[in-house]
Design a protein around this motif. Sequence first.
Motif, PDB file in Angstrom:
ATOM      1  N   ALA B 514      -6.694 -45.745 -46.773  1.00  0.00           N
ATOM      2  CA  ALA B 514      -7.788 -46.058 -47.589  1.00  0.00           C
ATOM      3  C   ALA B 514      -7.421 -47.165 -48.570  1.00  0.00           C
ATOM      4  CB  ALA B 514      -8.121 -44.916 -48.370  1.00  0.00           C
ATOM      5  N   MET B 515      -5.919 -46.904 -48.876  1.00  0.00           N
ATOM      6  CA  MET B 515      -5.475 -47.939 -49.852  1.00  0.00           C
ATOM      7  C   MET B 515      -5.438 -49.668 -49.197  1.00  0.00           C
ATOM      8  SD  MET B 515      -1.852 -47.991 -52.000  1.00  0.00           S
ATOM      9  CE  MET B 515      -2.328 -47.170 -53.502  1.00  0.00           C
ATOM     10  N   LEU B 516      -4.992 -49.148 -48.025  1.00  0.00           N
ATOM     11  CA  LEU B 516      -4.862 -50.451 -47.035  1.00  0.00           C
ATOM     12  C   LEU B 516      -6.196 -51.232 -46.923  1.00  0.00           C
ATOM     13  CD1 LEU B 516      -2.280 -51.829 -46.151  1.00  0.00           C
ATOM     14  CD2 LEU B 516      -2.701 -50.580 -43.962  1.00  0.00           C
ATOM     15  N   ALA B 517      -7.145 -50.339 -46.515  1.00  0.00           N
ATOM     16  CA  ALA B 517      -8.309 -50.674 -46.358  1.00  0.00           C
ATOM     17  C   ALA B 517      -9.019 -51.511 -47.794  1.00  0.00           C
ATOM     18  CB  ALA B 517      -9.406 -49.549 -46.133  1.00  0.00           C
ATOM     19  N   LYS B 518      -8.879 -50.819 -48.821  1.00  0.00           N
ATOM     20  CA  LYS B 518      -9.366 -51.519 -50.359  1.00  0.00           C
ATOM     21  C   LYS B 518      -8.572 -52.869 -50.339  1.00  0.00           C
ATOM     22  CE  LYS B 518      -9.508 -50.238 -54.961  1.00  0.00           C
ATOM     23  NZ  LYS B 518      -8.695 -49.410 -55.979  1.00  0.00           N
ATOM     24  N   ALA B 519      -7.216 -52.739 -50.091  1.00  0.00           N
ATOM     25  CA  ALA B 519      -6.437 -53.925 -50.362  1.00  0.00           C
ATOM     26  C   ALA B 519      -6.877 -55.386 -49.559  1.00  0.00           C
ATOM     27  CB  ALA B 519      -5.083 -53.498 -50.253  1.00  0.00           C
ATOM     28  N   ILE B 520      -7.240 -54.896 -48.297  1.00  0.00           N
ATOM     29  CA  ILE B 520      -7.640 -56.020 -47.338  1.00  0.00           C
ATOM     30  C   ILE B 520      -8.949 -56.429 -47.408  1.00  0.00           C
ATOM     31  CG2 ILE B 520      -7.979 -56.399 -44.924  1.00  0.00           C
ATOM     32  CD1 ILE B 520      -5.401 -54.952 -44.355  1.00  0.00           C
ATOM     33  N   ALA B 521      -9.803 -55.635 -48.138  1.00  0.00           N
ATOM     34  CA  ALA B 521     -11.129 -55.923 -48.182  1.00  0.00           C
ATOM     35  C   ALA B 521     -11.483 -56.532 -49.527  1.00  0.00           C
ATOM     36  CB  ALA B 521     -12.013 -54.894 -48.492  1.00  0.00           C
ATOM     37  N   ALA B 522     -10.417 -56.536 -50.502  1.00  0.00           N
ATOM     38  CA  ALA B 522     -10.465 -57.254 -51.772  1.00  0.00           C
ATOM     39  C   ALA B 522     -10.345 -58.788 -51.630  1.00  0.00           C
ATOM     40  CB  ALA B 522      -9.908 -56.484 -52.740  1.00  0.00           C
TER      41      ALA B 522
END
Lengths: 92, 558
Positions: B514-522
Amino acid sequence: MTKQTVLELTVKNHPGVMSHVCGLFSRRAYNVEGIACMPVNGGGTSKIWLLLNVEKRLDQMVKQADKLEDVTGVERHDGGHEVFDKMAEFVR
Amino acid sequence: MKFSGAEIIIKLLERQGVKTIAGIPGGANLPMYDALSQSDAIKHVLTRHEQGAGFIAQGMARVTGKPAVFFATSGPGATNTLTAIADAKLDSIPIICITGQVPQSMIGTDAFQEVDTYGLTVPITKHNYLVRSVEELLEVIPNAFRIAISGRPGPVVVDVPKDVQMAMLEIDEWPEPGKRGAGSELISVEIERAATMINNAEKPIFYFGGGITQSGSAVDALAAAEKGSIPSTLTLMGLGVIPNDHPLNLGMLGMHAARYTNMALEECDLLIAVGVRFDDRATGKVPEFCPNAKIVHIDIDPSELDKIKTSTASVTGDVSDILKALLPMIEQNDRSQWLSRVDTLKQENPMLIPGADDPATPYGVILKVAELAGEDAIVATDVGQHQMRTAQAYPFKHPRQWLTSGGLGTMGFGLPAAIGAAFAAPDRTVICFTGDGSIMMNIQELATAMEHDVNVKIILTNNNALGLVRQQQDLFYGKRYFASDYTRRVDFTRIAQGFGITTYDFSRTDDPAAMLAKAIAAPGPALIHVPISADEPVYPMVPPGAANIEMIGGESND
């Protein structure tokens, strides 16, 4: 005696050419036994003659020399070249 | 109208279509910077180190295939560029470095910030210039572009003394921009011979490299492979040439290849090498590389033919032209016996990806990033274990999607190359896989990333060690780990925060995916810190100097 050959290069005449040509051999630890260089006619081009021992890598060296931007022609004289016969008189 | 040498340089760069120049000003190139400040067409990127500028140029050139330009001043400015230039030479990347030099009257006097840039760059460039008059610039600048992109691409250095930059010249007409020169004529006999050998082969393998990417012929390469049902292995530089999930793709060959890939090469009866140079990391011990195979070598650079391995037949020329000419001559053939043999090898000796399902592992994070970033993402790496893992596991789909320092193996390549990629393709996500050793070698460019708000996601797998060195000590130096572990840890998230970069830390979450998804989406730059163990080797591994068939590790336990 080691078999020798002469490469005759036609090059653009400017201060960096010798460094390009000699660097090609020195960084591959390929010994250049003799060298002569003279401008042709007006001086826009020069001839460089290299006296080399024939090694397995020689074909590779010829191809590399041919790739240099400032080298416009490479000829190989396996029978030697008289420029070195004449120069030899100075080191007798 | 009269122009100064510096204005002429900028004008000629504009006419070449240059849009972005990275670099750093100093005493000897200030006239060029003054002229650049007046240009509307070119944006300048002020880096924190000249090596960073060089790798930004590389990132742009690797993504677009077009020459990219960077600037440095004389002396230390010029010496700082050398690693990035040497790197471009070994990977055949068209970059043009324009350096300031002390005025000609002071050359050879050990003047302040004088160094022999010309002499230093002779062995690491395709060609280099010391410009001796303002008139020469009209020839040299277009020529630099022509040379950088003609034939086999490569770096060009143009050293411009300050007095040349300041000299005035009346100009009525600008020279034509430098373009790619026409290649030499193909020799049809060579192509026919290659085609006959391919058609007669029972167990052929294509060996595709960076030359396919450079010549834009990935489509032709795939068509040739498909028509003849020829399994295809890729070099490190060639990853992306054949889509990762294509049934004929054997993956990367050599030191960190899947076991089945090297085993298939051991059995092939014909190796069709296209746009490759038989690098030692790919071939292993040369006399034992593809011991049963005849070799067809196809390359644009005649000096690569027979350099390492004597070929049975060779074709000189642009591989794009050659593949197009070759395709109609390749007979349709399903080679079912050979493909089924390769498939058996693959089933019995597959590429094993430990921890593939856990995004907090060295391989798992790569696969998760690939899933989140999508097929269009650009992937840069630094050099080391993370690089080899990415090469092994990342599902590359397209050429020019993958930026890595192949030949020179330069730690510090990743971050600035990723920044350059982001300038060249601002709409795409750029991933930079790096390690704690590599990122330190150009970490100052975090400031450049922050300043330009580039869309670069840095995945920092941190084992607090020089992992690939440590792995060699583990395997080949009796586990005597020396100078490969860092004795203390640095806090990379705080460092990145200090540079104004958003950070994410896997050690502070229970849900790394989830952290990775957030980082890549921002949008914008981010650093994702992934702590890993130093005791996780990259397997399989061929010991340096050994034959490719002598692989360590990576055996299937089934």
